[in-house]
Design a protein around this motif. Structure first.
Motif, mmCIF file in Angstrom:
data_model
loop_
_atom_site.group_PDB
_atom_site.id
_atom_site.type_symbol
_atom_site.label_atom_id
_atom_site.label_comp_id
_atom_site.label_asym_id
_atom_site.label_seq_id
_atom_site.Cartn_x
_atom_site.Cartn_y
_atom_site.Cartn_z
ATOM 1 N N TRP A 117 0.831 -1.210 0.000
ATOM 2 C CA TRP A 117 0.000 0.000 0.000
ATOM 3 C C TRP A 117 0.865 1.259 0.000
ATOM 4 C CZ3 TRP A 117 -1.305 3.303 4.476
ATOM 5 C CH2 TRP A 117 -2.310 4.231 4.194
ATOM 6 N N LEU A 118 1.898 1.282 0.839
ATOM 7 C CA LEU A 118 2.788 2.438 0.887
ATOM 8 C C LEU A 118 3.482 2.656 -0.453
ATOM 9 C CD1 LEU A 118 4.408 1.954 4.419
ATOM 10 C CD2 LEU A 118 2.695 3.653 3.775
ATOM 11 N N ASP A 119 3.898 1.568 -1.090
ATOM 12 C CA ASP A 119 4.554 1.691 -2.389
ATOM 13 C C ASP A 119 3.592 2.235 -3.443
ATOM 14 O OD1 ASP A 119 6.899 0.711 -1.329
ATOM 15 O OD2 ASP A 119 6.562 -1.356 -1.998
ATOM 16 N N GLU A 120 2.351 1.745 -3.427
ATOM 17 C CA GLU A 120 1.380 2.185 -4.433
ATOM 18 C C GLU A 120 0.974 3.643 -4.232
ATOM 19 O OE1 GLU A 120 -1.868 -0.563 -4.470
ATOM 20 O OE2 GLU A 120 -0.685 -2.165 -5.408
ATOM 21 N N LEU A 121 1.029 4.136 -2.993
ATOM 22 C CA LEU A 121 0.715 5.544 -2.749
ATOM 23 C C LEU A 121 1.705 6.476 -3.462
ATOM 24 C CD1 LEU A 121 -0.229 5.653 1.054
ATOM 25 C CD2 LEU A 121 -1.763 5.835 -0.908
#
Length: 298
Positions: A154-158
């Motif tokens: 999730w952090l990477d996709e943000l």
């Protein structure tokens, strides 16, 4: 562009602020003495207008209200970077406070909306007179051990957020709808396309927040869902299409026996299978579904 479907019972648009976000409601019919309003909530990547064909197939007019969930249709997008069931539950609770603060409603949900409706009926059992779940299978249980990987994803996709590609014309949106569901007639696909998408300077873009495509940082916990399902007091109707979409989509990740064990937790359950229908059974067999609903809700 083919002929466009002409609704027999056109809806009325209404906008209502729920929990700080402007939500779009579609209304059909009018209140009738002694009859609960029927509230319909749609699935993921869909809109409230999706129920139009079922409304048109009802033999008796009744009051029906469909909601565009936050981040879908003409409703506002969320102010956060993820969407998850607690917010949908709270939006639904606020909606029912507005629509029917003193009396229970009939509540119907499709797919994701079916799961929200089931949880809500367990959390607020006194607010639901009759409950209908259309193909709301839920999701596979997720182990707590998956949390670090999910949060990292999730952090990477943000940092590289998803987008929704534009379409050159509404006819292209309708074609996509028919690719997703070949049973959908061309005229109905053409009508739905105008509700699914809006025109921008780049072309026609789906009425959905791209953030819905992000990995969700909140894990789906079956035990928590079942704790809600076990408290449902309303008579409940489970309806699915004859095509087994659960196996087709999830395969061995979510076996049918797992879902059957979950459904067995619902106290007052009726079941129905619509022939020649898939996941979008309200598009595939609207007349058969309307007849089943009227029998159950009578």
């Amino acid at each position: 562009m083919p002929d466009v479907y002409a609704p027999l019972r056109p809806h009325r648009d209404e906008f209502l602020t729920l929990r700080g976000l402007r939500h779009h409601l579609l209304r059909w019919g009018a209140p009738r003495p002694g009859q609960a309003p029927l509230v319909m909530v749609h699935g993921w990547m869909d809109v409230g207008a999706s129920f139009q064909f079922v409304i048109d197939a009802l033999r008796e007019p009744r009051e029906v209200i469909a909601l565009d969930w936050r981040g879908f249709g003409l409703s506002d997008t969320s102010r956060a970077d993820s969407y998850w069931f607690p917010d949908y539950l709270a939006d639904l609770d606020a909606l029912l406070d507005h629509l029917s603060p003193d009396a229970a409603v009939d509540l119907l949900g499709h797919s994701m909306g079916g799961n929200v409706a089931m949880s809500y009926a367990g959390v607020r059992p006194h607010r639901v007179r009759r409950l209908v779940n259309l193909e709301g299978f839920g999701l596979p249980d997720v182990s707590p051990a998956a949390a670090p990987e999910r949060l990292a994803r999730w952090l990477d996709e943000l940092k590289d957020p998803p987008t929704l590609r534009p379409y050159a014309a509404l006819a292209d949106v309708a074609e996509r709808l028919r690719r997703n569901n070949p049973r959908l007639p061309p005229d109905k696909a053409a009508w739905l396309a105008g509700h699914w998408a809006r025109e921008t300077t780049d072309g026609f873009v789906l009425n959905a927040d791209p953030a819905h495509k992000l990995a969700n940082p909140v894990l789906y916990r079956k035990a928590e869902v079942l704790a809600c399902w076990q408290r449902i007091a309303a008579p409940t109707l489970w309806v699915e299409g004859s095509d087994d979409q659960l196996a087709r989509f999830w395969g061995s990740r979510y076996p049918r026996e797992d879902f059957e064990a979950r459904l067995a937790q619902v106290p007052r359950l009726e079941r129905s299978v619509l022939p020649d229908a898939g996941h979008m059974l309200h598009h595939d067999q609207p007349a058969a579904l309307a007849a089943r609903l009227e029998l159950f809700l009578a």
